[in-house]
Design a protein around this motif. Structure first.
Motif, PDB file in Angstrom:
ATOM      1  N   ALA A  13     -61.897  64.001  88.599  1.00 21.32           N
ATOM      2  CA  ALA A  13     -61.495  63.032  89.527  1.00 21.32           C
ATOM      3  C   ALA A  13     -61.163  63.682  90.877  1.00 21.32           C
ATOM      4  O   ALA A  13     -60.144  64.835  90.914  1.00 21.32           O
ATOM      5  N   ALA A  14     -61.273  63.385  92.085  1.00 20.65           N
ATOM      6  CA  ALA A  14     -60.969  64.018  93.247  1.00 20.65           C
ATOM      7  C   ALA A  14     -59.345  63.794  93.676  1.00 20.65           C
ATOM      8  O   ALA A  14     -58.739  64.795  94.178  1.00 20.65           O
ATOM      9  N   ASP A  15     -58.976  62.511  93.352  1.00 19.25           N
ATOM     10  CA  ASP A  15     -57.495  62.450  93.782  1.00 19.25           C
ATOM     11  C   ASP A  15     -56.756  61.451  92.783  1.00 19.25           C
ATOM     12  O   ASP A  15     -57.556  60.851  91.512  1.00 19.25           O
ATOM     13  N   GLU A  16     -55.548  61.029  92.810  1.00 20.55           N
ATOM     14  CA  GLU A  16     -54.854  60.417  92.009  1.00 20.55           C
ATOM     15  C   GLU A  16     -55.375  58.857  91.735  1.00 20.55           C
ATOM     16  O   GLU A  16     -55.509  58.167  90.822  1.00 20.55           O
ATOM     17  N   THR A  17     -55.917  58.455  92.923  1.00 26.29           N
ATOM     18  CA  THR A  17     -56.307  57.000  92.991  1.00 26.29           C
ATOM     19  C   THR A  17     -57.589  56.886  92.036  1.00 26.29           C
ATOM     20  O   THR A  17     -57.821  56.070  91.402  1.00 26.29           O
ATOM     21  N   GLU A  18     -58.618  57.838  92.299  1.00 28.17           N
ATOM     22  CA  GLU A  18     -59.578  58.047  91.565  1.00 28.17           C
ATOM     23  C   GLU A  18     -59.310  58.048  90.023  1.00 28.17           C
ATOM     24  O   GLU A  18     -59.806  57.486  89.119  1.00 28.17           O
ATOM     25  N   ARG A  19     -58.269  58.737  89.660  1.00 30.54           N
ATOM     26  CA  ARG A  19     -57.803  59.172  88.348  1.00 30.54           C
ATOM     27  C   ARG A  19     -57.427  57.860  87.623  1.00 30.54           C
ATOM     28  O   ARG A  19     -57.837  57.233  86.512  1.00 30.54           O
ATOM     29  N   GLN A  20     -56.895  56.879  88.517  1.00 26.34           N
ATOM     30  CA  GLN A  20     -56.437  55.682  87.875  1.00 26.34           C
ATOM     31  C   GLN A  20     -57.542  54.694  87.837  1.00 26.34           C
ATOM     32  O   GLN A  20     -57.590  53.753  86.802  1.00 26.34           O
ATOM     33  N   ARG A  21     -58.556  54.722  88.603  1.00 27.33           N
ATOM     34  CA  ARG A  21     -59.567  53.818  88.441  1.00 27.33           C
ATOM     35  C   ARG A  21     -60.430  54.105  87.256  1.00 27.33           C
ATOM     36  O   ARG A  21     -60.733  53.346  86.492  1.00 27.33           O
ATOM     37  N   ASN A  22     -60.502  55.657  87.089  1.00 26.77           N
ATOM     38  CA  ASN A  22     -61.253  55.974  85.878  1.00 26.77           C
ATOM     39  C   ASN A  22     -60.549  55.620  84.455  1.00 26.77           C
ATOM     40  O   ASN A  22     -61.338  55.232  83.683  1.00 26.77           O
ATOM     41  N   ARG A  23     -59.250  55.788  84.635  1.00 23.96           N
ATOM     42  CA  ARG A  23     -58.578  55.311  83.444  1.00 23.96           C
ATOM     43  C   ARG A  23     -58.764  53.621  83.100  1.00 23.96           C
ATOM     44  O   ARG A  23     -58.831  53.404  81.910  1.00 23.96           O
ATOM     45  N   ALA A  24     -58.461  52.978  84.203  1.00 28.25           N
ATOM     46  CA  ALA A  24     -58.657  51.620  83.980  1.00 28.25           C
ATOM     47  C   ALA A  24     -59.917  51.236  83.455  1.00 28.25           C
ATOM     48  O   ALA A  24     -60.135  50.442  82.619  1.00 28.25           O
ATOM     49  N   LYS A  25     -61.113  51.821  83.917  1.00 30.97           N
ATOM     50  CA  LYS A  25     -62.375  51.590  83.353  1.00 30.97           C
ATOM     51  C   LYS A  25     -62.373  51.906  81.888  1.00 30.97           C
ATOM     52  O   LYS A  25     -63.075  51.379  81.239  1.00 30.97           O
TER      53      LYS A  25
END
Length: 70
Positions: A13-25
Motif C-alpha cells: 500500500a502506498a499510504d494509510e488510506t489505501e491500507r485501510q481500503r485493502n483491509r476492508a476488502k
C-alpha cells in the motif's frame, strides 16, 4: 498465514488510506448469488450441545493423559 498475507498487502500500500481500503476488502463478507453482501449464519450451542462438547473434551483429555488424573 493470514498475518503474512496482511503484511504483504500492507507493504504494497502506498499510504494509510489505501491500507485501510485493502483491509476492508480483505475482511468484507462474501457476495451471495444475487450480488448482495451477506454474512454467514452464526452457529448456536444450546445447553445439551455444550454438555456433549464438554464430555468429548473430557474423553479426549483422558485419552491423551493415558487414563492418568492429576
Amino acid at each position: 498465514m493470514l498475518s503474512a498475507a496482511e503484511a504483504a498487502i500492507d507493504d504494497a500500500a502506498a499510504d494509510e488510506t489505501e491500507r485501510q481500503r485493502n483491509r476492508a476488502k480483505l475482511y468484507m463478507p462474501p457476495r451471495s448469488r444475487d450480488g448482495r453482501r451477506m454474512r454467514p449464519a452464526g452457529t448456536r450451542l444450546d445447553a445439551a450441545g455444550a454438555q456433549a462438547l464438554m464430555a468429548q473434551l473430557a474423553a479426549e483429555d483422558a485419552r491423551l493423559a493415558g487414563g492418568r488424573t492429576s
